[in-house]
Design an enzyme around this catalytic site. Sequence first.
Site, PDB file in Angstrom:
ATOM      1  N   PRO A   1      14.014  15.241  -8.276  1.00  0.00           N
ATOM      2  CA  PRO A   1      13.046  16.335  -8.112  1.00  0.00           C
ATOM      3  C   PRO A   1      11.622  15.815  -7.912  1.00  0.00           C
ATOM      4  O   PRO A   1      11.264  14.757  -8.444  1.00  0.00           O
ATOM      5  CB  PRO A   1      13.165  17.111  -9.425  1.00  0.00           C
ATOM      6  CG  PRO A   1      13.808  16.197 -10.388  1.00  0.00           C
ATOM      7  CD  PRO A   1      14.591  15.182  -9.625  1.00  0.00           C
ATOM      8  N   ALA A   2      10.847  16.573  -7.131  1.00  0.00           N
ATOM      9  CA  ALA A   2       9.426  16.237  -6.952  1.00  0.00           C
ATOM     10  C   ALA A   2       8.673  16.667  -8.208  1.00  0.00           C
ATOM     11  O   ALA A   2       9.085  17.594  -8.905  1.00  0.00           O
ATOM     12  CB  ALA A   2       8.891  16.972  -5.731  1.00  0.00           C
ATOM     13  N   GLY A   3       7.596  15.983  -8.533  1.00  0.00           N
ATOM     14  CA  GLY A   3       6.752  16.381  -9.668  1.00  0.00           C
ATOM     15  C   GLY A   3       7.392  16.104 -11.011  1.00  0.00           C
ATOM     16  O   GLY A   3       7.063  16.732 -12.012  1.00  0.00           O
TER      17      GLY A   3
ATOM     18  N   LYS B   1      12.856   5.770 -10.179  1.00  0.00           N
ATOM     19  CA  LYS B   1      12.003   4.766 -10.838  1.00  0.00           C
ATOM     20  C   LYS B   1      11.646   5.279 -12.221  1.00  0.00           C
ATOM     21  O   LYS B   1      11.228   6.432 -12.358  1.00  0.00           O
ATOM     22  CB  LYS B   1      10.730   4.617  -9.978  1.00  0.00           C
ATOM     23  CG  LYS B   1       9.666   3.739 -10.553  1.00  0.00           C
ATOM     24  CD  LYS B   1       8.284   4.145 -10.038  1.00  0.00           C
ATOM     25  CE  LYS B   1       7.800   5.362 -10.781  1.00  0.00           C
ATOM     26  NZ  LYS B   1       6.369   5.481 -11.014  1.00  0.00           N
TER      27      LYS B   1
ATOM     28  N   ASP C   1       3.449   3.449  -5.569  1.00  0.00           N
ATOM     29  CA  ASP C   1       4.729   3.049  -6.161  1.00  0.00           C
ATOM     30  C   ASP C   1       5.730   2.516  -5.136  1.00  0.00           C
ATOM     31  O   ASP C   1       6.831   2.103  -5.509  1.00  0.00           O
ATOM     32  CB  ASP C   1       5.376   4.244  -6.869  1.00  0.00           C
ATOM     33  CG  ASP C   1       4.609   4.645  -8.121  1.00  0.00           C
ATOM     34  OD1 ASP C   1       3.920   3.777  -8.687  1.00  0.00           O
ATOM     35  OD2 ASP C   1       4.719   5.817  -8.516  1.00  0.00           O
TER      36      ASP C   1
ATOM     37  N   GLY D   1       7.813  12.671 -12.059  1.00  0.00           N
ATOM     38  CA  GLY D   1       7.415  11.336 -12.504  1.00  0.00           C
ATOM     39  C   GLY D   1       8.495  10.298 -12.291  1.00  0.00           C
ATOM     40  O   GLY D   1       8.455   9.213 -12.886  1.00  0.00           O
ATOM     41  N   LEU D   2       9.459  10.610 -11.425  1.00  0.00           N
ATOM     42  CA  LEU D   2      10.593   9.710 -11.206  1.00  0.00           C
ATOM     43  C   LEU D   2      10.452   8.894  -9.920  1.00  0.00           C
ATOM     44  O   LEU D   2      11.380   8.188  -9.521  1.00  0.00           O
ATOM     45  CB  LEU D   2      11.899  10.521 -11.185  1.00  0.00           C
ATOM     46  CG  LEU D   2      12.198  11.293 -12.475  1.00  0.00           C
ATOM     47  CD1 LEU D   2      13.429  12.176 -12.302  1.00  0.00           C
ATOM     48  CD2 LEU D   2      12.387  10.336 -13.662  1.00  0.00           C
ATOM     49  N   GLY D   3       9.292   9.013  -9.267  1.00  0.00           N
ATOM     50  CA  GLY D   3       9.024   8.195  -8.081  1.00  0.00           C
ATOM     51  C   GLY D   3       9.917   8.532  -6.899  1.00  0.00           C
ATOM     52  O   GLY D   3      10.147   7.671  -6.044  1.00  0.00           O
ATOM     53  N   GLY D   4      10.393   9.765  -6.824  1.00  0.00           N
ATOM     54  CA  GLY D   4      11.335  10.136  -5.758  1.00  0.00           C
ATOM     55  C   GLY D   4      10.741   9.967  -4.364  1.00  0.00           C
ATOM     56  O   GLY D   4      11.383   9.390  -3.485  1.00  0.00           O
ATOM     57  N   GLY D   5       9.529  10.443  -4.175  1.00  0.00           N
ATOM     58  CA  GLY D   5       8.887  10.327  -2.866  1.00  0.00           C
ATOM     59  C   GLY D   5       8.701   8.864  -2.481  1.00  0.00           C
ATOM     60  O   GLY D   5       8.960   8.464  -1.336  1.00  0.00           O
TER      61      GLY D   5
END
Length: 314
Positions: free
Chosen positions: A119-121, A30, A161, A123-127
């Site tokens: 990657p976590a942390g 995202k 998100d 800001g790409l909304g991965g989780g």
Amino acid sequence: MGRALPGGRLLNELTRAGRLGRVRATAYTKLTLALRVVGRRADGFHDLDALTVSVADPHDVVEVAAVPHPGGITFELVGETEGVPVGSDNIAVRAGESLMLRAGRSGHGVRMTLRKKIPAGAGLGGGSADAAAAIIAIQRLLDVEIDAAGILELGASVGSDVPFCLTGGAVRVRGRGEVLDPVELAAGVPVLVAIPPFRISTPRVYAAWDELGGPRSRRIIEAPPAIAGVLPELVNDLEPAAEAVEPRLVEFREALERAAGAPALLAGSGSAYAVMFSGSDERATSLARKVRRALKVPVAASQTVSRGVRLGSR
Ligand code: C5P
């Protein structure tokens, strides 16, 4: 959210009936191309007004399979796992369990494998994308009866998100993240996603935004022609707050902009940056290679896609 929702058609397609033994869902990155923080809410969250898009890379994959035992979700995590919860506290597991609980199917055995590349942390909304993919995959696996509004409501209860990730494409996002208005933006708009060697905590960035008195970012980037009709300017109000939390961002951004020859915009609360430019796939690939060499960090030559989660292979 009991009304017919924008994005409902896509969700209804994804959640059509039919029980399968194994389901694979791709969860896309995202990117916020414009993010204005409108204000702080009584519940501690922030009201936003954002133009958010799904992009193809990096992406995660959630695979679920029905197993006779044990009951509940058995979880396996592989890939870029730094900072990602490995157990039942992983957001994809929590999302899947919420759906199963709501459907009265908690006792069913589901084996879930999450292959991480986002990657976590960063800001790409991965989780959030993983949570959306888990909901859609388990819905198909167990043939859970739930409509688009129900799915979006469930997603919102898992994370701010998740409703966007369930819908995907290009969406104006407001409220805490649950008010979605899809916008017309063709898929295939090129974007580089550059990932610095440090990560940032989202709650810390929002707390810094509060402490700084709610700054509006004055760093405004002219949008490339492919999106200018929908969004003339790229901006992110979380940039000043993220730079206060992690001063290395400024140096990273400046080096990235020099290498790419184009301005870079912080993704969400950071630490990744997006660079938008005009040109062909070849230009994207060569630009990504150039930036990768100059900065020695992962850089994806990506492009906008029309949804947040895709069932089956890409
Ligand atoms: O909803 P989610 O758990 O993804 O949010 C993570 C953190 O981001 C929240 O704890 C909150 O600090 C912040 N947040 C916010 N306003 C939003 C979304 C997230 O303050 N609209």
